[in-house]
Structure formats: C-alpha cells, structure tokens
Design a protein around this motif. Structure first.
Motif, mmCIF file in Angstrom:
data_model
loop_
_atom_site.group_PDB
_atom_site.id
_atom_site.type_symbol
_atom_site.label_atom_id
_atom_site.label_comp_id
_atom_site.label_asym_id
_atom_site.label_seq_id
_atom_site.Cartn_x
_atom_site.Cartn_y
_atom_site.Cartn_z
ATOM 1 N N ALA A 1 0.835 -1.217 0.000
ATOM 2 C CA ALA A 1 0.000 0.000 0.000
ATOM 3 C C ALA A 1 0.863 1.258 0.000
ATOM 4 N N ILE A 2 1.907 1.291 0.816
ATOM 5 C CA ILE A 2 2.677 2.547 0.888
ATOM 6 C C ILE A 2 3.530 2.759 -0.365
ATOM 7 N N ILE A 3 3.936 1.657 -1.022
ATOM 8 C CA ILE A 3 4.644 1.835 -2.305
ATOM 9 C C ILE A 3 3.680 2.435 -3.329
ATOM 10 N N ARG A 4 2.470 1.881 -3.395
ATOM 11 C CA ARG A 4 1.466 2.398 -4.345
ATOM 12 C C ARG A 4 1.114 3.852 -4.044
ATOM 13 N N GLN A 5 1.081 4.200 -2.762
ATOM 14 C CA GLN A 5 0.661 5.551 -2.374
ATOM 15 C C GLN A 5 1.809 6.561 -2.448
ATOM 16 N N GLY A 6 3.028 6.092 -2.748
ATOM 17 C CA GLY A 6 4.161 7.011 -2.856
ATOM 18 C C GLY A 6 4.737 7.437 -1.519
ATOM 19 N N HIS A 7 4.608 6.580 -0.503
ATOM 20 C CA HIS A 7 5.148 6.907 0.819
ATOM 21 C C HIS A 7 6.354 6.043 1.174
ATOM 22 N N ALA A 8 7.076 5.569 0.135
ATOM 23 C CA ALA A 8 8.206 4.669 0.407
ATOM 24 C C ALA A 8 9.484 5.201 -0.235
ATOM 25 N N ASN A 9 9.668 6.509 -0.182
ATOM 26 C CA ASN A 9 10.776 7.116 -0.924
ATOM 27 C C ASN A 9 12.098 7.168 -0.176
ATOM 28 N N SER A 10 12.100 6.893 1.110
ATOM 29 C CA SER A 10 13.346 6.874 1.878
ATOM 30 C C SER A 10 13.144 5.943 3.063
ATOM 31 N N PRO A 11 14.245 5.452 3.656
ATOM 32 C CA PRO A 11 14.084 4.583 4.838
ATOM 33 C C PRO A 11 13.275 5.262 5.945
ATOM 34 N N ASP A 12 13.485 6.555 6.178
ATOM 35 C CA ASP A 12 12.732 7.246 7.217
ATOM 36 C C ASP A 12 11.232 7.294 6.892
ATOM 37 N N GLU A 13 10.938 7.584 5.633
ATOM 38 C CA GLU A 13 9.530 7.642 5.240
ATOM 39 C C GLU A 13 8.881 6.254 5.348
ATOM 40 N N ILE A 14 9.620 5.221 4.959
ATOM 41 C CA ILE A 14 9.093 3.852 5.084
ATOM 42 C C ILE A 14 8.821 3.530 6.551
ATOM 43 N N ARG A 15 9.780 3.865 7.417
ATOM 44 C CA ARG A 15 9.593 3.578 8.848
ATOM 45 C C ARG A 15 8.345 4.275 9.403
ATOM 46 N N GLU A 16 8.159 5.537 9.026
ATOM 47 C CA GLU A 16 6.989 6.277 9.518
ATOM 48 C C GLU A 16 5.690 5.634 9.014
ATOM 49 N N TRP A 17 5.634 5.333 7.726
ATOM 50 C CA TRP A 17 4.377 4.836 7.148
ATOM 51 C C TRP A 17 4.148 3.358 7.425
ATOM 52 N N MET A 18 5.157 2.661 7.943
ATOM 53 C CA MET A 18 4.981 1.269 8.376
ATOM 54 C C MET A 18 4.789 1.184 9.883
ATOM 55 N N SER A 19 4.587 2.326 10.542
ATOM 56 C CA SER A 19 4.568 2.324 12.010
ATOM 57 C C SER A 19 3.394 1.540 12.580
ATOM 58 N N GLY A 20 2.372 1.283 11.783
ATOM 59 C CA GLY A 20 1.225 0.527 12.265
ATOM 60 C C GLY A 20 1.412 -0.975 12.219
ATOM 61 N N ASN A 21 2.604 -1.420 11.864
ATOM 62 C CA ASN A 21 2.894 -2.859 11.813
ATOM 63 C C ASN A 21 4.056 -3.189 12.724
ATOM 64 N N ILE A 22 3.756 -3.913 13.791
ATOM 65 C CA ILE A 22 4.778 -4.243 14.778
ATOM 66 C C ILE A 22 5.378 -5.618 14.447
ATOM 67 N N CYS A 23 6.694 -5.739 14.609
ATOM 68 C CA CYS A 23 7.387 -7.021 14.426
ATOM 69 C C CYS A 23 8.139 -7.326 15.714
ATOM 70 N N ARG A 24 7.652 -8.325 16.485
ATOM 71 C CA ARG A 24 8.298 -8.584 17.780
ATOM 72 C C ARG A 24 9.625 -9.333 17.617
ATOM 73 N N CYS A 25 9.894 -9.881 16.423
ATOM 74 C CA CYS A 25 11.235 -10.423 16.175
ATOM 75 C C CYS A 25 12.186 -9.278 15.802
ATOM 76 N N ALA A 26 11.620 -8.084 15.583
ATOM 77 C CA ALA A 26 12.412 -6.910 15.219
ATOM 78 C C ALA A 26 13.195 -7.091 13.930
ATOM 79 N N ALA A 27 12.510 -7.563 12.906
ATOM 80 C CA ALA A 27 13.138 -7.709 11.589
ATOM 81 C C ALA A 27 13.012 -6.411 10.786
ATOM 82 N N TYR A 28 12.924 -5.312 11.496
ATOM 83 C CA TYR A 28 12.620 -4.035 10.840
ATOM 84 C C TYR A 28 13.623 -3.674 9.746
ATOM 85 N N ARG A 29 14.897 -3.950 10.005
ATOM 86 C CA ARG A 29 15.907 -3.579 9.012
ATOM 87 C C ARG A 29 15.637 -4.266 7.678
ATOM 88 N N GLY A 30 15.363 -5.571 7.739
ATOM 89 C CA GLY A 30 15.070 -6.313 6.517
ATOM 90 C C GLY A 30 13.777 -5.852 5.860
#
Lengths: 208, 324
Positions: A164-193
C-alpha cells in the motif's frame, strides 16, 4: 473466469460451511456461489438464523455469500469462516497491524471492521496479492531476499502495508518507510530487513 | 464480544430516526474506537446504527473557509490539497496520529468523539467514574503518568487523546450538529468539556445528535502554524504533550496567536486571555516563556506526571519558536 470457478469448486475441500450448492447456482447471476451452512444448502429460500444477516463480501476478486452476526469482525470471518488464514490475529485491537488487508485499495485493520459493514467493497488479503499460484508478488520475493521476517507471523500484514505505501508514494526513503509502516509491529524486530525489502521494490520501480 | 443488533442508515434523517428508535443504540462509522471498546465491554450497545454510508464525506470551500464532512476519512483530509495548503496544522496533526491503517478507517466525526485512553477507563475490573459513574477513579492514587494536570476534577483525571482535536481547537473550528430538534453549531472549544461531576460526558453532544460537518474559518492573518507532538516513541503513540501553535508575526511583533495543548486535560487546553496578551508583544523567547508559564498556571500534577508541567512549557516555547 475459469480460475474463479475452479477456486470455488476446489472450495469443496475447504471447511464444512464452504459448500457449493448446485440447487442455488441457477438462481444467482454471479458465480461463484458459496452457501453458508448445512441448513441453507438443504432448504430454500433460506432465512438466516435469528440475529444473523445474509451478506455479500468481495474478497480477492471472488464473491462470498455468508450469514454473519453483526458482531463478527472481518478478521474472524476471513479466518474462521472462509479459511483465508493468511491474515493474522495479533492483538485484535488495532495496535499491531498483523490483520492488515486492503479495502478499496486502502490498508486497514480487519480486526476493527465489522464484516456486515463492508459489503460490496473490494477486499484484498495476502492470498490475493500474488499474480498466480506459482509466482510471488515482487514484495513477497523481496521479503525473502532481504530477510524481512524471522517467525513470519506479522509478515502478511507487513507485506499488505508495504504494498500500500509503495502504491501511495510513501516509500521514498528509509525514514519515510519507517513512519508509514509504524502501524505494523514485528516482535522479532526484523525491521531492518522489512525496510530494505520495501525500499528495494520501490527503487526498482516494479508495478506492485 | 457481546452481541448487538445492527441497522444501516442511508440518509442523516434516517440515522436520527434510527438512533431514537432503539434503546442503548450508538452510531458507528469507522469503528476504530467503538469496536475496540465493545471488545473490552467498556461500551455495550444494544444496537449499532451504521452511518458509514451517509453522504457526508465532502471537503469543500465555503464563503468563510472550508467545510469538512463528518464522514471524511482522516487520511483523506490530511492529504487533501485545500486542507494541506490552507490549514496545514490540521494535516500535520492528523498525520501525527494513529497509524496509516487507522487513519484510513477513522472519520472526522469519530475522531472528535474519540474516548480517553486512560487505562482505568479501559479496564472494567477497575473503578472509573467515566465508564461507571459513581464507582470512583482508579487513576487518582493509581498509576497516572499519562493523566491530566489541568482542569481535572476529584472524579476524573482523564485526558482527551486526539491530536486532531488540538489542531481544530487552535483553528477555531466549528462543529455542525443535527438533532431531532434541528441543527446547531458549536465551536470546538465549547464542544469538549471538563469532567466536573459528570466525567461520563466527554462532549456536549447528546446521544441522539449526529455530527454532520466541521467548519474551518479562514484566519484573519495567515501566519504560520505547527503541531508539535511529544510521545514515548517516534511514531504511532498517543501524545504525552502536544502543542498546536499558530502565530501571525509582522515586523517582529505578534499580530495574532492561537495556542492549544494536548495531553494535559479532558479537552484541548486553550486560554484566550493568554493568546490576547501575546498580541502586540515582540516574538521573542522571553514572550514565549511568559506565555508558557501562564498557560500552565494552576497545573495540578499527580504522583507520576509532574514532569508534564516543565515538558509542556518547553514544548510551547519550541512550537512558538518554530512559527515565529
């Protein structure tokens, strides 16, 4: 069209409530038809049990007719009634994003949606993302390549949000991706990948 | 989740008729707050009146500003070009709130009515005068780090959790309401209320009334605005403190000012007297610090949240520096 029909015929090996009713097929314009209970396949016209509503859901370009109680969430209907278990129940309170699906193209928390309120909208789950059964969606492939998961439980929700965020144009930088993915938690903390996977698909300019 | 009945309204008049027809009925639109509260059995409606299909989603220019339909989604309003260009403070506050998924679902009217995130309100095993009037307050004497420091009462120290409401307050927004006896308009600053002896009432909206729109009046002086949100993590968390600041400065002198605080009270905290005192003053740190002190005057901290006073004052100064 053939794929659509096949899917529903194959539905006979799905859960007990997913029975194709040849008796009803002729009455309805749009195949596929899914009758919702043993009762309703035997008698017609059917009257839903008290408190239940006969609703029509559009999921992954297929039509499902089912009787639900008003309190049934879309998440529970997907998982418990339609055998679409790719969408996960994490917190069940809209906090973790494991249940993320697309509703008319928008990422949404299926755990906070009452199924009865979302008839005739186009719902897409993780099962409806790949172009075919033998081919991964580009973001699914990128999650494999970039180690975007460990246990994998949050992954369907992560991928639905990522697309969704790629389609919406909110994936242009790692910071922007992190902000727009904030509603998805990963308890293994695979955030970097996860951030790398989404960034790589965005950079490659693939159609998602 | 307990069972409930369900009806769908197609027009506002329908919705008003249906809400009056069944006992303990509640409107539902985005459902992001209400479904959650029903799961916890904090809310136990007999009937849900689905208003999500009402034609109240438009964002349009009016003679005096912009009118936002009550059912416009938070994400659509934040991204709207008219809003982003004329009322960037609202876009900023909306995007600071919740997650993309929740913003896609949540409506403007629903956000106005968002209920407190007080842990004791959410836990039916605990006393809470807001949830069960007369049962007491678990937060007073309990764990009260996130609670109010201004305008609270001995019955309730809950805060309003919405970012949007803080921005709307600083924008002098007006809530348009339809009810069984006709329509009425209520400025946002009068829409939410302080807890007093009836903390079960978050706002002045009656149970049989429907929010139909939010009006944003064009400010006299354009000026600059900023929404500063301080929270426990970088994103997707409720505000510990937030500041919606709007300042029109001409030749180093303040011409118009609006200051609203979030995370400190049962409603967005605005003191018009403090704003008026800023007019004609130089836009300097000394002026901002004085305003910050005045806005927090009379603050009453609890055991775990005394830090909010200094934090709020610092946030006010920083927000004003940003828009000076």
């Amino acid at each position: 069209m053939a794929e659509k029909d096949t899917y529903l015929i194959d539905g006979s090996n799905r859960r007990w409530f997913l029975k194709q009713s040849s008796a009803l097929t002729g009455l309805l314009l749009a195949p596929p038809l899914v009758a919702t209970s043993a009762q309703s396949t035997q008698r017609q016209p059917t009257v839903p049990p008290s408190g239940k509503r006969a609703i029509t859901l559009r999921i992954n370009k297929k039509t499902y007719k089912i009787d639900v109680e008003p309190r049934e969430t879309l998440l529970d209907v997907l998982r418990e009634r339609l055998d679409l278990t790719g969408t996960k129940k994490g917190c069940d309170h809209g906090q973790c994003g494991a249940c993320t699906v697309h509703v008319d193209g928008r990422q949404s928390n299926a755990c906070l949606m009452l199924a009865v309120m979302h008839q005739h909208q186009e719902i897409t789950t993780i099962e409806g993302l790949a172009p075919s059964k033998s081919q991964l969606h580009p973001l699914q492939a990128a999650f494999v390549k970039h180690d975007g998961y460990q246990c994998g439980f949050c992954t369907p929700g992560q991928i639905m949000s990522g697309v969704a965020i790629i389609r919406q144009g909110h994936a242009n930088s790692p910071d922007e991706i992190r902000e727009w993915m904030s509603g998805n938690i990963c308890r293994c903390a695979a955030y970097r990948g996860i951030v790398e996977a989404i960034g790589s698909v965005q950079k490659e300019g693939k159609t998602v | 989740m307990k069972s409930f009945d369900y009806v769908q309204a197609s027009q506002p008049a329908d919705a008003l008729r249906l809400i009056g027809a069944a006992p303990s009925s509640r409107f539902i639109a985005g459902g992001t707050n209400l479904v959650d509260l029903i799961k916890y059995e904090v809310e136990n409606p007999g009937t849900l009146v689905d208003i999500s299909q009402l034609p109240l989603t438009k964002i349009e220019k009016t003679a005096t500003g912009i009118r936002i339909g009550a059912l416009a989604r938070n994400s659509d309003v934040a991204a709207n070009k008219l809003i982003a260009s004329q009322f960037p403070l609202l876009s900023e506050a909306l995007l600071a709130g919740a997650s993309p998924q929740l913003r896609n679902m949540a409506t403007m009217g629903g956000n106005l009515l968002q209920r407190t995130r007080c842990n004791y309100f959410y836990d039916p095993s605990q006393p809470c005068n807001k949830r069960a009037p007369g049962s007491g307050c678990g937060a007073i004497g309990g764990y009260n780090r996130i609670h109010a420091i201004l305008g609270a009462s001995p019955q309730c120290i809950a805060t309003n959790p919405s970012d949007m409401n803080v921005a709307l307050s600083a924008l002098d927004a007006v809530v348009q309401i339809s009810g069984p006896n006709g329509n009425r308009s209520v400025p946002v600053i009068d829409f939410h209320r302080l807890p007093g002896d009836t903390p079960q009432k978050d706002s002045v909206l009656e149970p049989d009334e429907l929010i139909v729109a939010i009006d944003l009046p064009t400010p006299k002086n354009a000026g600059k605005s900023h929404y500063l949100k301080v929270r426990d993590r970088a994103s997707y968390a409720f505000a510990i403190i937030s500041v919606a600041a709007r300042l029109a400065v001409d030749g180093g002198v303040i011409r118009e000012a609006r200051l609203a605080l979030g995370g400190v009270a049962h409603k967005p905290w605005r003191l018009v007297a403090v704003e008026n005192q800023l007019i004609g003053k130089p836009a300097t740190d000394a002026t901002f610090q004085a305003a910050a002190r005045q806005l927090l005057a009379g603050a009453q901290p609890h055991e775990h949240n005394a830090f909010k006073i200094k934090l709020a004052q610092s946030a006010i100064v920083r927000a004003l520096q940003t828009v000076a």
